[in-house]
Write a protein that holds these residues in place. Structure first.
Motif, PDB file in Angstrom:
ATOM      1  N   ARG A   1      33.135  34.435  43.692  1.00 13.75           N
ATOM      2  CA  ARG A   1      32.077  35.228  42.453  1.00 13.75           C
ATOM      3  C   ARG A   1      30.709  35.838  43.261  1.00 13.75           C
ATOM      4  N   LEU A   2      30.038  36.972  42.774  1.00  9.49           N
ATOM      5  CA  LEU A   2      28.715  37.051  43.455  1.00  9.49           C
ATOM      6  C   LEU A   2      28.354  36.815  41.991  1.00  9.49           C
ATOM      7  N   ASN A   3      26.858  36.388  42.015  1.00 12.78           N
ATOM      8  CA  ASN A   3      26.208  36.374  41.000  1.00 12.78           C
ATOM      9  C   ASN A   3      25.024  37.774  41.225  1.00 12.78           C
ATOM     10  N   LYS A   4      24.432  37.734  40.493  1.00 10.98           N
ATOM     11  CA  LYS A   4      23.706  39.216  39.262  1.00 10.98           C
ATOM     12  C   LYS A   4      22.717  39.834  40.673  1.00 10.98           C
ATOM     13  N   SER A   5      21.904  38.110  41.163  1.00  6.38           N
ATOM     14  CA  SER A   5      21.156  39.421  42.639  1.00  6.38           C
ATOM     15  C   SER A   5      21.348  40.150  43.336  1.00  6.38           C
ATOM     16  N   ASN A   6      23.150  39.255  43.690  1.00  4.83           N
ATOM     17  CA  ASN A   6      24.012  39.667  44.610  1.00  4.83           C
ATOM     18  C   ASN A   6      24.287  41.003  44.416  1.00  4.83           C
ATOM     19  N   THR A   7      24.660  40.473  43.652  1.00  5.92           N
ATOM     20  CA  THR A   7      24.970  42.459  42.521  1.00  5.92           C
ATOM     21  C   THR A   7      24.060  43.226  42.616  1.00  5.92           C
ATOM     22  N   SER A   8      22.485  43.105  42.226  1.00  4.07           N
ATOM     23  CA  SER A   8      21.377  44.367  41.949  1.00  4.07           C
ATOM     24  C   SER A   8      21.180  44.225  43.998  1.00  4.07           C
ATOM     25  N   GLY A   9      21.436  43.583  44.946  1.00  4.16           N
ATOM     26  CA  GLY A   9      20.486  43.911  45.932  1.00  4.16           C
ATOM     27  C   GLY A   9      22.169  44.489  47.226  1.00  4.16           C
ATOM     28  N   ILE A  10      23.204  44.907  46.396  1.00  5.45           N
ATOM     29  CA  ILE A  10      24.511  45.625  46.889  1.00  5.45           C
ATOM     30  C   ILE A  10      24.544  46.754  46.278  1.00  5.45           C
ATOM     31  N   THR A  11      23.793  47.433  44.952  1.00  5.68           N
ATOM     32  CA  THR A  11      23.596  48.228  44.328  1.00  5.68           C
ATOM     33  C   THR A  11      22.897  48.537  44.715  1.00  5.68           C
ATOM     34  N   ILE A  12      21.298  48.086  45.131  1.00  4.35           N
ATOM     35  CA  ILE A  12      20.791  48.998  45.655  1.00  4.35           C
ATOM     36  C   ILE A  12      20.308  49.432  47.418  1.00  4.35           C
ATOM     37  N   LYS A  13      21.219  48.817  47.944  1.00  2.00           N
ATOM     38  CA  LYS A  13      21.756  49.046  49.317  1.00  2.00           C
ATOM     39  C   LYS A  13      22.705  49.694  49.009  1.00  2.00           C
ATOM     40  N   SER A  14      23.250  49.732  47.868  1.00  2.00           N
ATOM     41  CA  SER A  14      24.180  51.437  48.488  1.00  2.00           C
ATOM     42  C   SER A  14      23.777  52.954  48.121  1.00  2.00           C
ATOM     43  N   LEU A  15      23.018  52.612  47.305  1.00  2.00           N
ATOM     44  CA  LEU A  15      21.634  53.881  46.803  1.00  2.00           C
ATOM     45  C   LEU A  15      20.846  53.812  48.532  1.00  2.00           C
ATOM     46  N   THR A  16      20.607  53.038  49.200  1.00  2.00           N
ATOM     47  CA  THR A  16      19.698  53.557  50.322  1.00  2.00           C
ATOM     48  C   THR A  16      20.825  53.802  51.786  1.00  2.00           C
ATOM     49  N   VAL A  17      21.944  53.322  51.588  1.00  2.00           N
ATOM     50  CA  VAL A  17      22.901  53.992  52.490  1.00  2.00           C
ATOM     51  C   VAL A  17      23.586  55.649  52.361  1.00  2.00           C
ATOM     52  N   ALA A  18      23.822  55.553  50.950  1.00  2.00           N
ATOM     53  CA  ALA A  18      24.093  57.124  50.320  1.00  2.00           C
ATOM     54  C   ALA A  18      22.567  58.136  50.467  1.00  2.00           C
ATOM     55  N   VAL A  19      21.603  57.205  50.120  1.00  2.00           N
ATOM     56  CA  VAL A  19      21.008  59.000  50.736  1.00  2.00           C
ATOM     57  C   VAL A  19      20.887  59.151  52.376  1.00  2.00           C
ATOM     58  N   LEU A  20      20.695  57.122  53.116  1.00  2.25           N
ATOM     59  CA  LEU A  20      20.255  58.042  54.642  1.00  2.25           C
ATOM     60  C   LEU A  20      21.198  58.539  55.404  1.00  2.25           C
ATOM     61  N   GLN A  21      22.768  58.388  54.691  1.00  3.34           N
ATOM     62  CA  GLN A  21      23.603  59.498  55.245  1.00  3.34           C
ATOM     63  C   GLN A  21      24.409  60.008  54.156  1.00  3.34           C
ATOM     64  N   ASN A  22      23.767  61.038  53.255  1.00  4.05           N
ATOM     65  CA  ASN A  22      23.767  62.081  53.225  1.00  4.05           C
ATOM     66  C   ASN A  22      25.349  62.211  52.615  1.00  4.05           C
ATOM     67  N   LYS A  23      25.336  61.050  51.193  1.00  5.03           N
ATOM     68  CA  LYS A  23      26.755  60.615  51.360  1.00  5.03           C
ATOM     69  C   LYS A  23      26.796  59.899  49.667  1.00  5.03           C
ATOM     70  N   PRO A  24      26.320  60.376  48.594  1.00  2.03           N
ATOM     71  CA  PRO A  24      26.137  59.848  47.248  1.00  2.03           C
ATOM     72  C   PRO A  24      27.732  59.218  46.681  1.00  2.03           C
ATOM     73  N   LYS A  25      29.220  59.565  46.968  1.00  2.00           N
ATOM     74  CA  LYS A  25      30.111  59.379  46.523  1.00  2.00           C
ATOM     75  C   LYS A  25      29.999  57.208  46.928  1.00  2.00           C
ATOM     76  N   ILE A  26      29.395  56.850  48.184  1.00  4.06           N
ATOM     77  CA  ILE A  26      29.050  55.458  47.569  1.00  4.06           C
ATOM     78  C   ILE A  26      27.751  54.629  46.590  1.00  4.06           C
TER      79      ILE A  26
END
Length: 113
Positions: free
Chosen positions: A2-27
Motif C-alpha cells: 500500500r502506498l501512502n499519500k505522499s508517495n502517491t503525490s510524488g508518483i502523480t507529479i512524476k507522471s505529469l513530468t514524464v508526460a510533458v518531457l516525453q510529449n505523452k499526455p496520456k501517461i
C-alpha cells in the motif's frame, strides 16, 4: 503493498513530468483522475483537455528538448510550486503547471500564458 499519500503525490507529479518531457499526455490522465487530485477547472477532463492543448502548443513553439525547473516565486502566497518547462532557446517557459499539496490532496492549475 500500500502506498501512502505522499508517495502517491510524488508518483502523480512524476507522471505529469514524464508526460510533458516525453510529449505523452496520456501517461498523466490515469493519475489525474485519482480521488486526491483537485483542479481549478470545472472538472478534471476539462483540465486534461487544456493540458493536452497547451502541451501541443509548447512542442510546436519549442526549439530542442524541454527541461523542468521547479520554482517558488516570492509573490506566491497560496502555497503553489510552479513546474515550468523550458527549452534551451526561449527566455520564458513553454508550459507550466501550478501544484500545491495540502491536507493529503494535490491541487493543479494552469494559466493560458
Amino acid at each position: 503493498m500500500r502506498l501512502n499519500k505522499s508517495n502517491t503525490s510524488g508518483i502523480t507529479i512524476k507522471s505529469l513530468t514524464v508526460a510533458v518531457l516525453q510529449n505523452k499526455p496520456k501517461i498523466f490522465l490515469y493519475h489525474l483522475l485519482a480521488n486526491n487530485i483537485e483542479t481549478n477547472f470545472p472538472n478534471k477532463l476539462n483540465f486534461y483537455k487544456f493540458f493536452t492543448h497547451m502541451l501541443k502548443c509548447a512542442y510546436k513553439t519549442s526549439k530542442g528538448k524541454l527541461h523542468l525547473k521547479i520554482e517558488n516565486p516570492e509573490w506566491e502566497d497560496e502555497g503553489y510550486k510552479y513546474y515550468r518547462f523550458y527549452d534551451n532557446y526561449h527566455k520564458h517557459s513553454r508550459i507550466y503547471v501550478k501544484i500545491k499539496e495540502s491536507n493529503g490532496k494535490l491541487y493543479f492549475d494552469m494559466l493560458p500564458f
